[in-house]
Every structure is written in structure tokens, then in C-alpha cells.
Write a protein that holds these residues in place. Sequence first.
Motif, short mmCIF file in Angstrom:
data_model
loop_
_atom_site.label_atom_id
_atom_site.label_comp_id
_atom_site.label_asym_id
_atom_site.label_seq_id
_atom_site.Cartn_x
_atom_site.Cartn_y
_atom_site.Cartn_z
N GLN A 102 52.69 49.89 -19.56
CA GLN A 102 52.20 51.06 -20.54
C GLN A 102 51.17 51.63 -20.21
O GLN A 102 50.86 53.01 -20.38
CB GLN A 102 52.19 50.41 -22.15
CG GLN A 102 53.73 50.10 -22.62
CD GLN A 102 53.34 49.31 -23.88
OE1 GLN A 102 52.39 48.96 -24.20
NE2 GLN A 102 54.67 49.04 -24.68
N TYR A 103 50.11 50.93 -19.65
CA TYR A 103 48.95 51.64 -19.23
C TYR A 103 49.06 52.41 -18.20
O TYR A 103 48.65 53.72 -18.04
CB TYR A 103 47.78 50.40 -18.82
CG TYR A 103 46.74 50.90 -18.16
CD1 TYR A 103 45.68 51.71 -19.22
CD2 TYR A 103 46.39 50.98 -16.87
CE1 TYR A 103 44.34 52.34 -18.31
CE2 TYR A 103 45.17 51.55 -16.06
CZ TYR A 103 44.26 52.09 -17.01
OH TYR A 103 43.30 52.53 -16.51
N PHE A 104 49.78 52.08 -17.14
CA PHE A 104 50.05 52.92 -15.88
C PHE A 104 50.92 54.05 -16.39
O PHE A 104 50.55 55.19 -15.72
CB PHE A 104 50.66 52.00 -14.73
CG PHE A 104 49.47 51.36 -14.08
CD1 PHE A 104 48.48 52.03 -13.28
CD2 PHE A 104 49.54 50.12 -14.02
CE1 PHE A 104 47.62 51.49 -12.67
CE2 PHE A 104 48.53 49.19 -13.31
CZ PHE A 104 47.44 49.73 -12.85
N ASN A 105 51.82 54.02 -17.20
CA ASN A 105 52.82 54.93 -17.56
C ASN A 105 51.80 56.25 -18.56
O ASN A 105 51.95 57.27 -18.21
CB ASN A 105 53.77 54.55 -18.39
CG ASN A 105 54.89 54.00 -17.43
OD1 ASN A 105 55.33 54.40 -16.68
ND2 ASN A 105 55.60 53.18 -18.31
N GLU A 123 48.69 61.24 -17.80
CA GLU A 123 47.44 62.01 -18.22
C GLU A 123 46.94 62.54 -16.67
O GLU A 123 46.53 63.72 -16.85
CB GLU A 123 46.20 60.90 -18.45
CG GLU A 123 44.99 61.55 -18.72
CD GLU A 123 43.85 60.51 -19.16
OE1 GLU A 123 42.84 60.63 -18.62
OE2 GLU A 123 44.10 59.52 -19.74
N VAL A 124 47.09 62.10 -15.69
CA VAL A 124 46.87 62.46 -14.14
C VAL A 124 47.71 63.72 -14.21
O VAL A 124 47.22 64.72 -13.68
CB VAL A 124 46.94 61.36 -13.07
CG1 VAL A 124 46.99 61.89 -11.90
CG2 VAL A 124 45.98 60.57 -13.40
N LEU A 125 49.09 63.62 -14.40
CA LEU A 125 49.93 64.76 -14.34
C LEU A 125 49.46 65.78 -15.21
O LEU A 125 49.51 67.23 -14.72
CB LEU A 125 51.25 64.46 -14.49
CG LEU A 125 51.85 63.54 -13.62
CD1 LEU A 125 53.52 62.94 -14.08
CD2 LEU A 125 52.02 64.18 -12.16
N GLU A 126 49.10 65.94 -16.31
CA GLU A 126 48.62 66.78 -17.06
C GLU A 126 47.30 67.49 -16.69
O GLU A 126 47.32 68.61 -16.57
CB GLU A 126 48.07 66.31 -18.64
CG GLU A 126 49.18 66.02 -19.37
CD GLU A 126 49.25 65.28 -20.61
OE1 GLU A 126 47.92 64.80 -20.94
OE2 GLU A 126 50.19 64.87 -21.55
N GLU A 170 52.50 55.24 -9.09
CA GLU A 170 53.87 54.56 -9.05
C GLU A 170 54.22 53.55 -8.50
O GLU A 170 55.27 52.76 -8.74
CB GLU A 170 54.82 55.75 -8.60
CG GLU A 170 54.54 57.41 -9.28
CD GLU A 170 55.11 58.38 -8.55
OE1 GLU A 170 55.36 58.30 -7.30
OE2 GLU A 170 55.30 59.69 -9.18
N GLU A 171 53.57 52.98 -7.27
CA GLU A 171 53.81 51.80 -6.60
C GLU A 171 53.43 50.55 -7.68
O GLU A 171 54.18 49.74 -7.71
CB GLU A 171 52.82 51.69 -5.49
CG GLU A 171 53.28 52.53 -4.29
CD GLU A 171 52.20 52.44 -3.04
OE1 GLU A 171 51.74 51.46 -3.02
OE2 GLU A 171 52.43 53.42 -2.28
N ALA A 172 52.43 50.78 -8.39
CA ALA A 172 51.95 49.64 -9.19
C ALA A 172 53.05 49.66 -10.24
O ALA A 172 53.28 48.64 -10.86
CB ALA A 172 50.67 50.15 -9.93
N ILE A 173 53.44 50.80 -10.85
CA ILE A 173 54.53 50.63 -11.92
C ILE A 173 55.96 50.11 -11.51
O ILE A 173 56.45 49.06 -11.90
CB ILE A 173 55.01 52.08 -12.43
CG1 ILE A 173 53.71 52.75 -13.16
CG2 ILE A 173 56.11 51.84 -13.31
CD1 ILE A 173 53.99 53.93 -13.52
#
Length: 73
Positions: free
Chosen positions: A10-13, A18-21, A56-59
Motif C-alpha cells: 500500500q505504501y509503495f502504491n 504521488e511520484v506520477l502526479e 514497480e520492482e518493489a511492488i
Amino acid sequence: MEVTPVEVKQYFNGFKKEVLERQTHWEEIDPRPHAVGVFVRLRRLTWYEEILPKIEEAIALIEDIEEKQLFIK
């Protein structure tokens, strides 16, 4: 305090969103049109391009861990 894989996912998502925004914001707006502003903007965009694949790798890794935990149970 133990953190579950679901919480980490959930944190990484959330972080990815936030990064994409922020990346979208900086692609649309350049607050400083002079040369320094362009370089600052370029550095920020480069950072976003570097960090997104790592998120994305972490997710994906967390999803693999969750699948393996289900398989073990």
C-alpha cells in the motif's frame, strides 16, 4: 512493530501515485523559464524516470512474496 507485506505494498502504491502526479506536474509546468529552471526540471524528471521502475520492482517483489506465503500455507 511488524509491518505486513500488504502495508508495504500500500505504501509503495501510494508513493508511486504521488511520484506520477509530481512527474505530470513538472512535465506540464516549468516555473523558471531561464536555463537554471530547465536544468532543475530536467534533473527532477530524470529522477522520476529512475525511481518509478524501482517502485514497480518493489511492488512486484512484494506480490511474489505474498504468493509464496500463500503457497507455503
